[in-house]
Write a protein that holds these residues in place. Structure first.
Motif, PDB file in Angstrom:
ATOM      1  N   ARG A   7       0.759  -1.166   0.102  1.00  0.00           N
ATOM      2  CA  ARG A   7      -0.002  -0.049  -0.003  1.00  0.00           C
ATOM      3  C   ARG A   7       0.803   1.281  -0.041  1.00  0.00           C
ATOM      4  O   ARG A   7       0.363   2.134  -0.693  1.00  0.00           O
ATOM      5  CB  ARG A   7      -0.910  -0.078   1.105  1.00  0.00           C
ATOM      6  CG  ARG A   7      -1.983  -0.974   0.973  1.00  0.00           C
ATOM      7  CD  ARG A   7      -3.097  -0.750   2.148  1.00  0.00           C
ATOM      8  NE  ARG A   7      -4.199  -1.648   1.685  1.00  0.00           N
ATOM      9  CZ  ARG A   7      -5.170  -2.381   2.799  1.00  0.00           C
ATOM     10  NH1 ARG A   7      -4.934  -2.226   4.048  1.00  0.00           N
ATOM     11  NH2 ARG A   7      -6.136  -2.977   2.230  1.00  0.00           N
ATOM     12  N   LEU A  10       1.777   2.032  -3.380  1.00  0.00           N
ATOM     13  CA  LEU A  10       0.447   2.382  -4.091  1.00  0.00           C
ATOM     14  C   LEU A  10       0.679   3.946  -4.152  1.00  0.00           C
ATOM     15  O   LEU A  10       0.120   4.787  -4.690  1.00  0.00           O
ATOM     16  CB  LEU A  10      -0.544   1.654  -3.939  1.00  0.00           C
ATOM     17  CG  LEU A  10      -0.686   0.596  -4.223  1.00  0.00           C
ATOM     18  CD1 LEU A  10      -2.158  -0.292  -3.926  1.00  0.00           C
ATOM     19  CD2 LEU A  10      -0.745   0.205  -5.786  1.00  0.00           C
ATOM     20  N   ARG A 145       0.756   1.149 -11.830  1.00  0.00           N
ATOM     21  CA  ARG A 145      -0.134   1.291 -10.759  1.00  0.00           C
ATOM     22  C   ARG A 145      -1.282   0.048 -10.731  1.00  0.00           C
ATOM     23  O   ARG A 145      -1.535  -0.661  -9.654  1.00  0.00           O
ATOM     24  CB  ARG A 145      -0.866   2.639 -10.456  1.00  0.00           C
ATOM     25  CG  ARG A 145      -1.244   3.025  -9.201  1.00  0.00           C
ATOM     26  CD  ARG A 145      -2.865   2.358  -8.836  1.00  0.00           C
ATOM     27  NE  ARG A 145      -3.135   2.860  -7.676  1.00  0.00           N
ATOM     28  CZ  ARG A 145      -3.930   2.113  -6.797  1.00  0.00           C
ATOM     29  NH1 ARG A 145      -4.789   1.077  -7.584  1.00  0.00           N
ATOM     30  NH2 ARG A 145      -4.440   2.602  -5.797  1.00  0.00           N
ATOM     31  N   VAL A 152      -0.492  -7.003  -4.881  1.00  0.00           N
ATOM     32  CA  VAL A 152      -1.332  -6.764  -3.749  1.00  0.00           C
ATOM     33  C   VAL A 152      -1.886  -8.219  -3.480  1.00  0.00           C
ATOM     34  O   VAL A 152      -2.066  -8.374  -2.486  1.00  0.00           O
ATOM     35  CB  VAL A 152      -2.267  -5.899  -4.088  1.00  0.00           C
ATOM     36  CG1 VAL A 152      -3.265  -5.557  -2.965  1.00  0.00           C
ATOM     37  CG2 VAL A 152      -1.596  -4.424  -4.432  1.00  0.00           C
ATOM     38  N   LEU A 180     -11.552  -9.131  -1.725  1.00  0.00           N
ATOM     39  CA  LEU A 180     -10.181  -8.314  -1.591  1.00  0.00           C
ATOM     40  C   LEU A 180     -10.587  -6.586  -1.650  1.00  0.00           C
ATOM     41  O   LEU A 180      -9.791  -5.890  -1.732  1.00  0.00           O
ATOM     42  CB  LEU A 180      -9.359  -8.557  -2.956  1.00  0.00           C
ATOM     43  CG  LEU A 180     -10.174  -8.529  -4.463  1.00  0.00           C
ATOM     44  CD1 LEU A 180     -10.159  -6.953  -4.861  1.00  0.00           C
ATOM     45  CD2 LEU A 180      -9.210  -9.524  -5.222  1.00  0.00           C
ATOM     46  N   THR A 181     -11.803  -6.434  -1.524  1.00  0.00           N
ATOM     47  CA  THR A 181     -12.408  -5.056  -1.441  1.00  0.00           C
ATOM     48  C   THR A 181     -12.250  -4.570  -0.169  1.00  0.00           C
ATOM     49  O   THR A 181     -12.899  -5.001   0.930  1.00  0.00           O
ATOM     50  CB  THR A 181     -13.689  -4.923  -2.259  1.00  0.00           C
ATOM     51  OG1 THR A 181     -13.448  -5.351  -3.745  1.00  0.00           O
ATOM     52  CG2 THR A 181     -14.127  -3.714  -1.965  1.00  0.00           C
ATOM     53  N   VAL A 185     -10.554   1.727   2.715  1.00  0.00           N
ATOM     54  CA  VAL A 185      -9.337   2.322   1.837  1.00  0.00           C
ATOM     55  C   VAL A 185      -9.679   2.871   0.728  1.00  0.00           C
ATOM     56  O   VAL A 185      -9.044   3.918   0.475  1.00  0.00           O
ATOM     57  CB  VAL A 185      -8.556   0.874   1.783  1.00  0.00           C
ATOM     58  CG1 VAL A 185      -7.303   1.436   1.164  1.00  0.00           C
ATOM     59  CG2 VAL A 185      -8.160   0.175   3.034  1.00  0.00           C
ATOM     60  N   VAL A 189      -8.195   6.576  -0.587  1.00  0.00           N
ATOM     61  CA  VAL A 189      -7.565   6.873  -1.646  1.00  0.00           C
ATOM     62  C   VAL A 189      -8.057   8.012  -2.447  1.00  0.00           C
ATOM     63  O   VAL A 189      -7.293   8.757  -2.668  1.00  0.00           O
ATOM     64  CB  VAL A 189      -7.321   5.628  -2.414  1.00  0.00           C
ATOM     65  CG1 VAL A 189      -6.788   5.752  -3.899  1.00  0.00           C
ATOM     66  CG2 VAL A 189      -6.704   4.184  -1.876  1.00  0.00           C
ATOM     67  N   MET A 232      -8.694   2.027  -9.616  1.00  0.00           N
ATOM     68  CA  MET A 232      -9.189   1.107  -8.401  1.00  0.00           C
ATOM     69  C   MET A 232      -9.871  -0.087  -9.047  1.00  0.00           C
ATOM     70  O   MET A 232      -9.598  -1.110  -8.828  1.00  0.00           O
ATOM     71  CB  MET A 232      -9.785   1.740  -7.184  1.00  0.00           C
ATOM     72  CG  MET A 232      -8.851   2.563  -6.569  1.00  0.00           C
ATOM     73  SD  MET A 232      -9.301   3.054  -4.911  1.00  0.00           S
ATOM     74  CE  MET A 232     -10.523   4.260  -5.095  1.00  0.00           C
ATOM     75  N   LYS A 236      -8.435  -3.829  -9.210  1.00  0.00           N
ATOM     76  CA  LYS A 236      -9.181  -4.952  -8.625  1.00  0.00           C
ATOM     77  C   LYS A 236      -9.293  -6.231  -9.513  1.00  0.00           C
ATOM     78  O   LYS A 236      -9.181  -7.461  -9.143  1.00  0.00           O
ATOM     79  CB  LYS A 236     -10.379  -4.674  -8.063  1.00  0.00           C
ATOM     80  CG  LYS A 236     -10.226  -3.765  -6.511  1.00  0.00           C
ATOM     81  CD  LYS A 236     -11.619  -3.647  -5.848  1.00  0.00           C
ATOM     82  CE  LYS A 236     -12.461  -2.625  -6.318  1.00  0.00           C
ATOM     83  NZ  LYS A 236     -13.740  -2.494  -5.462  1.00  0.00           N
TER      84      LYS A 236
HETATM   85  O1  PRE Z   1      -5.317  -1.603  -0.612  1.00  0.00           O
HETATM   86  C1  PRE Z   1      -5.815  -2.681  -1.068  1.00  0.00           C
HETATM   87  O2  PRE Z   1      -6.265  -3.707  -0.331  1.00  0.00           O
HETATM   88  C2  PRE Z   1      -5.943  -2.820  -2.462  1.00  0.00           C
HETATM   89  O3  PRE Z   1      -6.349  -3.959  -2.851  1.00  0.00           O
HETATM   90  C3  PRE Z   1      -5.780  -1.800  -3.410  1.00  0.00           C
HETATM   91  C4  PRE Z   1      -6.950  -0.924  -3.598  1.00  0.00           C
HETATM   92  C5  PRE Z   1      -6.560   0.282  -4.628  1.00  0.00           C
HETATM   93  O4  PRE Z   1      -6.623  -0.028  -5.979  1.00  0.00           O
HETATM   94  O5  PRE Z   1      -6.198   1.082  -4.113  1.00  0.00           O
HETATM   95  C6  PRE Z   1      -7.950  -1.753  -4.316  1.00  0.00           C
HETATM   96  C7  PRE Z   1      -9.134  -2.309  -3.706  1.00  0.00           C
HETATM   97  C8  PRE Z   1      -9.184  -2.087  -2.236  1.00  0.00           C
HETATM   98  O6  PRE Z   1     -10.787  -2.173  -1.852  1.00  0.00           O
HETATM   99  C9  PRE Z   1      -8.714  -0.957  -1.770  1.00  0.00           C
HETATM  100  C10 PRE Z   1      -7.572  -0.414  -2.521  1.00  0.00           C
END
Ligand code: PRE
Length: 248
Positions: A7, A10, A145, A152, A180-181, A185, A189, A232, A236
């Motif tokens: 992170r 990123l 990115r 990730v 994974l969402t 966060v 961002v 984003m 994902k």
């Molecule tokens: O930080 C994460 O866990 C990611 O998977 C990255 C990211 C992003 O693209 O910024 C994508 C999915 C998450 O919902 C949150 C952020």
């Protein structure tokens, strides 16, 4: 490598993206660089000036070893020459089955057709070479990115294989996407990139009266929208595609 360190990467990459957009915004749209936009022709394969510029730049960058780095993904991966620089032993973090995922065709399309018209002023000042160099920097920063999603996903899988394993076995895209969402966060961002566009893109003046007019080199809400609608979701998508192949 852990979730915090990926992170952090990123977050650092946000700076590169915001600065590259600010640089591109110095020039008007300069549509000639993107023609011939013939009806029915796929913009990615039509040979516009930008197309040739990126292709030839990638040939040079490949010789310079750029694509030996697993974080870099070319827009035109076919027929790239081998690296001519001494081999570096990059740490093999990624699972081989997912390492070659490449969504650059989609990124190219979104950048040219959706993003550029939102922040480049109308007009043509003839600076096609400089414009294309700026486009290349934007495309590469956004691509790096989005494809960082592979790292990730790898970290998330390594941290809880027992959680992701069943969904991977079932090839359950929707389930993986949900796992994974992290909505909180994503909200952070969006707010942070908007703030970066405000801070990096303001006029810096020594006199105080500059505070009254708030104009930015790139509209901060466009940067937030770029992340919400494209960056984003595609990051994902890369994560899901990577995880689906993680046990191959
Ligand atoms: O930080 C994460 O866990 C990611 O998977 C990255 C990211 C992003 O693209 O910024 C994508 C999915 C998450 O919902 C949150 C952020």
């Amino acid at each position: 490598m852990d979730l915090e360190s990926v992170r952090d990467s990123l977050i650092r990459q946000e700076d590169t993206i915001v600065f590259s957009l600010i640089e591109r915004a110095k020039f008007p749209i300069n549509s000639w660089a993107y023609s011939p936009p013939q009806n029915g022709v796929d913009a990615f394969s039509a040979s516009s000036f930008l197309h040739s510029f990126v292709r030839e730049s990638e040939t040079l960058h490949a010789k310079a070893g750029r694509y030996e780095n697993p974080e870099e993904n070319p827009f035109f991966p076919d027929d790239l020459p081998p690296s001519m620089v001494p081999t570096h032993d990059y740490k093999q973090v990624l699972h081989p089955a997912g390492s070659s995922i490449n969504v650059n065709k989609t990124i190219w399309d979104i950048y040219l057709n959706k993003l550029l018209p939102l922040f480049a002023a109308e007009g043509d000042d003839g600076n096609y070479g400089l414009t294309a160099a700026c486009d290349l920097a934007c495309l590469q920063a956004i691509s790096r990115r989005i494809h960082y999603g592979k790292f990730v996903a790898e970290v998330k899988f390594k941290e809880s294989p027992e959680e992701y394993g069943p969904a991977i076995h079932d090839q359950d895209r929707a389930g993986l996407m949900k796992m994974l969402t992290f909505e909180a966060v994503e909200e952070m961002v969006k707010k942070r990139v908007e703030k970066k566009a405000t801070v990096f893109g303001q006029e810096v003046n020594l006199s105080d009266n500059s505070k009254s007019k708030e104009t930015y080199k790139v509209d901060p809400s466009v940067v937030s929208r770029l992340y919400e609608e494209w960056v984003m979701p595609l990051t994902k998508q890369v994560q899901v595609e990577y995880l689906l192949r993680r046990l191959d």
